[in-house]
Design a protein around this motif. Structure first.
Motif, mmCIF file in Angstrom:
data_model
loop_
_atom_site.group_PDB
_atom_site.id
_atom_site.type_symbol
_atom_site.label_atom_id
_atom_site.label_comp_id
_atom_site.label_asym_id
_atom_site.label_seq_id
_atom_site.Cartn_x
_atom_site.Cartn_y
_atom_site.Cartn_z
ATOM 1 N N LEU A 1 0.844 -1.189 0.000
ATOM 2 C CA LEU A 1 0.000 0.000 0.000
ATOM 3 C C LEU A 1 0.884 1.245 0.000
ATOM 4 C CD1 LEU A 1 -2.440 -1.450 2.617
ATOM 5 C CD2 LEU A 1 -3.156 -0.671 0.356
ATOM 6 N N TYR A 2 0.782 2.006 -1.080
ATOM 7 C CA TYR A 2 1.564 3.234 -1.210
ATOM 8 C C TYR A 2 0.667 4.439 -0.954
ATOM 9 C CZ TYR A 2 3.167 7.423 -3.627
ATOM 10 O OH TYR A 2 3.483 8.721 -3.933
ATOM 11 N N GLY A 3 1.201 5.439 -0.293
ATOM 12 C CA GLY A 3 0.426 6.666 -0.163
ATOM 13 C C GLY A 3 1.070 7.672 0.766
ATOM 14 N N PRO A 4 0.973 8.944 0.425
ATOM 15 C CA PRO A 4 1.452 10.005 1.314
ATOM 16 C C PRO A 4 0.404 10.327 2.373
ATOM 17 C CG PRO A 4 0.587 10.972 -0.691
ATOM 18 C CD PRO A 4 0.486 9.476 -0.858
ATOM 19 N N THR A 5 0.825 10.924 3.461
ATOM 20 C CA THR A 5 -0.100 11.343 4.514
ATOM 21 C C THR A 5 -1.186 12.251 3.950
ATOM 22 O OG1 THR A 5 1.709 11.228 6.115
ATOM 23 C CG2 THR A 5 -0.229 12.488 6.769
ATOM 24 N N GLU A 6 -0.851 13.008 2.908
ATOM 25 C CA GLU A 6 -1.773 13.980 2.329
ATOM 26 C C GLU A 6 -2.915 13.351 1.535
ATOM 27 O OE1 GLU A 6 2.188 16.071 2.893
ATOM 28 O OE2 GLU A 6 1.498 14.078 2.288
ATOM 29 N N TYR A 7 -2.928 12.022 1.433
ATOM 30 C CA TYR A 7 -4.046 11.364 0.763
ATOM 31 C C TYR A 7 -4.565 10.199 1.615
ATOM 32 C CZ TYR A 7 -7.247 9.979 -2.873
ATOM 33 O OH TYR A 7 -8.407 9.698 -3.561
ATOM 34 N N THR A 8 -4.958 10.493 2.836
ATOM 35 C CA THR A 8 -5.599 9.534 3.733
ATOM 36 C C THR A 8 -5.010 8.125 3.658
ATOM 37 O OG1 THR A 8 -7.634 10.783 3.335
ATOM 38 C CG2 THR A 8 -7.816 8.845 4.717
ATOM 39 N N ILE A 9 -3.764 8.038 4.039
ATOM 40 C CA ILE A 9 -3.081 6.776 4.283
ATOM 41 C C ILE A 9 -2.589 6.095 3.007
ATOM 42 C CG2 ILE A 9 -3.125 4.582 5.518
ATOM 43 C CD1 ILE A 9 -5.719 5.705 6.934
ATOM 44 N N ASN A 10 -3.506 5.726 2.098
ATOM 45 C CA ASN A 10 -3.114 4.963 0.907
ATOM 46 C C ASN A 10 -3.694 5.558 -0.362
ATOM 47 O OD1 ASN A 10 -3.651 2.034 2.855
ATOM 48 N ND2 ASN A 10 -1.682 2.970 2.402
ATOM 49 N N THR A 11 -2.949 5.384 -1.449
ATOM 50 C CA THR A 11 -3.359 5.892 -2.757
ATOM 51 C C THR A 11 -3.356 4.798 -3.812
ATOM 52 O OG1 THR A 11 -2.326 8.010 -2.197
ATOM 53 C CG2 THR A 11 -2.863 7.645 -4.506
ATOM 54 N N LEU A 12 -2.361 3.935 -3.735
ATOM 55 C CA LEU A 12 -2.189 2.849 -4.697
ATOM 56 C C LEU A 12 -2.045 1.539 -3.929
ATOM 57 C CD1 LEU A 12 0.654 4.546 -6.801
ATOM 58 C CD2 LEU A 12 -1.810 4.698 -7.254
ATOM 59 N N GLY A 13 -2.364 0.430 -4.576
ATOM 60 C CA GLY A 13 -2.216 -0.854 -3.908
ATOM 61 C C GLY A 13 -2.116 -2.015 -4.878
ATOM 62 N N ILE A 14 -1.470 -3.099 -4.405
ATOM 63 C CA ILE A 14 -1.343 -4.314 -5.219
ATOM 64 C C ILE A 14 -0.895 -5.477 -4.333
ATOM 65 C CG2 ILE A 14 1.065 -3.820 -5.824
ATOM 66 C CD1 ILE A 14 0.521 -5.087 -8.569
ATOM 67 N N GLY A 15 -1.364 -6.681 -4.659
ATOM 68 C CA GLY A 15 -0.947 -7.878 -3.942
ATOM 69 C C GLY A 15 0.260 -8.527 -4.599
ATOM 70 N N THR A 16 1.026 -9.265 -3.809
ATOM 71 C CA THR A 16 2.187 -9.955 -4.369
ATOM 72 C C THR A 16 1.764 -11.050 -5.338
ATOM 73 O OG1 THR A 16 2.225 -11.393 -2.405
ATOM 74 C CG2 THR A 16 3.683 -9.473 -2.402
ATOM 75 N N ASP A 17 0.492 -11.460 -5.274
ATOM 76 C CA ASP A 17 -0.014 -12.464 -6.207
ATOM 77 C C ASP A 17 -0.421 -11.854 -7.546
ATOM 78 O OD1 ASP A 17 -2.090 -11.059 -5.039
ATOM 79 O OD2 ASP A 17 -3.486 -12.757 -5.072
ATOM 80 N N GLU A 18 -0.345 -10.513 -7.647
ATOM 81 C CA GLU A 18 -0.768 -9.827 -8.867
ATOM 82 C C GLU A 18 0.399 -9.390 -9.755
ATOM 83 O OE1 GLU A 18 -4.296 -7.039 -8.201
ATOM 84 O OE2 GLU A 18 -3.453 -7.182 -6.177
ATOM 85 N N SER A 19 1.618 -9.534 -9.269
ATOM 86 C CA SER A 19 2.776 -9.098 -10.045
ATOM 87 C C SER A 19 3.992 -9.917 -9.651
ATOM 88 C CB SER A 19 3.057 -7.610 -9.807
ATOM 89 O OG SER A 19 4.296 -7.228 -10.389
ATOM 90 N N PRO A 20 4.785 -10.370 -10.626
ATOM 91 C CA PRO A 20 5.983 -11.140 -10.294
ATOM 92 C C PRO A 20 7.080 -10.288 -9.665
ATOM 93 C CG PRO A 20 5.869 -10.734 -12.645
ATOM 94 C CD PRO A 20 4.572 -10.272 -12.078
ATOM 95 N N THR A 21 7.023 -8.972 -9.849
ATOM 96 C CA THR A 21 8.030 -8.078 -9.283
ATOM 97 C C THR A 21 7.360 -6.979 -8.468
ATOM 98 O OG1 THR A 21 8.003 -6.736 -11.303
ATOM 99 C CG2 THR A 21 9.681 -8.483 -11.154
ATOM 100 N N SER A 22 8.129 -6.346 -7.631
ATOM 101 C CA SER A 22 7.620 -5.305 -6.750
ATOM 102 C C SER A 22 6.977 -4.171 -7.541
ATOM 103 C CB SER A 22 8.768 -4.746 -5.900
ATOM 104 O OG SER A 22 8.318 -3.675 -5.094
ATOM 105 N N SER A 23 5.840 -3.699 -7.048
ATOM 106 C CA SER A 23 5.117 -2.622 -7.703
ATOM 107 C C SER A 23 4.255 -1.906 -6.668
ATOM 108 C CB SER A 23 4.221 -3.172 -8.821
ATOM 109 O OG SER A 23 3.384 -2.157 -9.357
ATOM 110 N N VAL A 24 3.827 -0.674 -6.985
ATOM 111 C CA VAL A 24 2.870 0.024 -6.118
ATOM 112 C C VAL A 24 1.460 -0.107 -6.654
ATOM 113 C CG1 VAL A 24 4.473 1.635 -5.029
ATOM 114 C CG2 VAL A 24 3.459 2.207 -7.249
#
Length: 352
Positions: free
Chosen positions: A253-276
Motif C-alpha cells: 500500500l503506497y500513499g502520502p499522509t496527504e491522501y488519507t493513508i493509501n493511494t495505490l495498492g497491489i498484492g504480491t499475487d498480482e505481479s511477479p516483481t515489486s510494484s505500487v
C-alpha cells in the motif's frame, strides 16, 4: 462515554484534541471517542522527547488533551490542557448519534519533519470512509473469505497514519492485538508473539518485514496469511519471499499522509516483481511532466493524485497548501496533490 466527556470540556466541531495516552486499548478508545464527538484529534507519540511534543502542541493548539495517569503531568508541562482521563472514563458503547459528517475533519497527522518543521496534515472523515470501502473490496473480502474472525497485530505508532490499517479491521468486526512499545521494537519477540497469539495479519514497513523474515516469521507451523506493507518502497527480496511462500501473501500500500493513508495498492499475487499497483477506490493517479502534461506508458512522470482521500491541506500553512495542492488542469473541478514521486506505467498497467 468519551465523546460526551469531550463535549463537556467545551470542545466543539472544528476544534482539535490531543491524544496523549500510553500505547494500549485506551489509545483506540480515545481516538474513536474523538471521531464520534465530531472533533479533530492529533495523536502524540509519548516516546518522543518533550521538545518535539511541545512543537506539535504549539502548532496544533489543542482545545484539550485526552490523557492517562502517566501522561497528565507531562501534558501540563508542555502546554496541553488535560481534560479527560481515558483510563477512568466510562468507555461503554454509546447510543448517541455521531456528531461528525463526511466533510468534517477527522484527524491532524504530523509528518516526520525530516525536511524541516513538521507539517500538520488535516484529513477528513470522507477519506477514512473511502479507505474502508476500498479495503472491504480489495483486502478484507479475500483475506476473510472463509468467514472466520481474523486476528490482527497492531505494531505501528498511533502518531503514524499507517496505524489506521489495523483499526479498519476492528471496525469490520475482527480482533486487534495491540503490541506494547517494547514488543513492537523487538523483531524476534514480535515473531514469537505472532505465533503465540496466532496472528493472521501483520502491518509493517518493508524494512521491518525483512527483519521479521530473518527472525523466522515465514517459517514454522504458523505463518500469518497476510502481510501488509507500507511506508517505503518494497525491495525484491521481500516481495519474492511473500510471493513464493504458499502460506501467505503480501499487499503493498503506497500513499502520502496527504491522501488519507493509501493511494495505490497491489498484492504480491498480482505481479511477479515489486510494484505500487493501481489507484484505490474513488482515486485518480496522473503521471505528468513539468508542464502538467500526461506522459506516455513507460515514461517517468511525477505522480499527482485526486479523489475522495485528498486532505484538506496543511494546518496554518496556506502557502504550502497552495504549492502542493494544485488546481486540476483536466477540468475535474477539484485539486491535485503533487507527491514529488516519480513513477511510470508498466505495460501491464501497474505503476513502478
Amino acid at each position: 462515554d468519551i465523546a460526551e466527556k469531550i463535549k463537556n470540556c467545551g470542545v466543539t466541531s472544528g476544534d482539535t484534541v490531543a491524544i496523549a495516552v500510553e500505547r494500549s486499548a485506551h489509545s483506540v478508545v480515545a481516538l474513536l471517542g474523538a471521531l464520534w464527538a465530531g472533533v479533530r484529534y492529533a495523536p502524540l507519540d509519548l516516546t518522543h522527547p518533550d521538545g518535539r511534543l511541545r512543537v506539535l502542541v504549539e502548532d496544533s493548539q489543542p482545545a484539550a488533551a485526552l490523557v492517562d495517569s502517566s501522561s497528565r503531568e507531562r501534558m501540563e508541562r508542555i502546554g496541553a490542557l488535560p481534560c479527560v482521563d481515558v483510563t477512568t472514563a466510562d468507555s461503554h458503547a454509546t447510543t448517541h448519534t455521531p456528531a461528525a459528517v463526511p466533510g468534517d475533519d477527522a484527524y491532524l497527522m504530523y509528518t516526520s519533519g525530516s525536511t524541516g518543521k513538521p507539517k500538520g496534515v488535516v484529513i477528513k472523515h470522507r477519506g477514512l470512509h473511502n479507505m474502508l470501502d476500498n479495503h472491504r473490496r480489495k483486502i478484507f473480502a479475500p483475506a476473510a473469505a472463509d468467514g472466520r474472525t481474523l486476528r490482527i497485530a497492531h505494531a505501528i505508532s498511533f502518531a503514524f497514519d499507517m496505524s489506521w490499517e489495523e483499526l479498519f479491521w476492528l471496525v469490520e468486526g475482527h480482533e486487534v492485538r495491540i503490541f506494547s512499545e517494547d514488543l513492537r521494537r523487538d523483531a524476534a519477540a514480535m515473531v514469537e508473539a505472532i505465533r503465540a497469539h496466532q496472528v493472521d495479519v501483520i502491518n509493517v514497513t518493508p524494512t521491518y518485514a525483512a527483519q521479521l523474515f530473518t527472525d523466522g516469521l515465514l517459517d514454522g507451523a504458523h505463518v500469518p496469511p497476510l502481510v501488509l506493507l507500507g511506508g517505503e518502497a518494497v525491495g525484491e527480496p521481500v516481495w519474492t519471499a511473500l510471493r513464493e511462500n504458499p502460506k501467505t501473501f503480501g499487499y503493498n500500500l503506497y500513499g502520502p499522509t496527504e491522501y488519507t493513508i493509501n493511494t495505490l495498492g497491489i498484492g504480491t499475487d498480482e505481479s511477479p516483481t515489486s510494484s505500487v499497483g493501481t489507484p484505490i477506490w474513488n482515486t485518480t493517479a496522473h503521471l505528468l511532466d513539468p508542464w502538467l502534461r500526461p506522459v506516455p506508458t513507460g515514461v517517468a512522470g511525477e505522480l499527482y493524485i485526486s479523489g475522495a482521500g485528498l486532505a484538506r491541506g496543511y494546518l496554518g500553512r496556506a502557502d504550502l497548501t497552495a504549492e502542493r495542492f494544485v488546481a486540476d488542469p483536466f477540468g475535474g473541478g477539484d485539486r491535485l496533490y503533487r507527491t514529488g514521486d516519480l513513477m511510470r506505467v508498466r505495460p501491464d498497467g501497474n505503476l513502478d
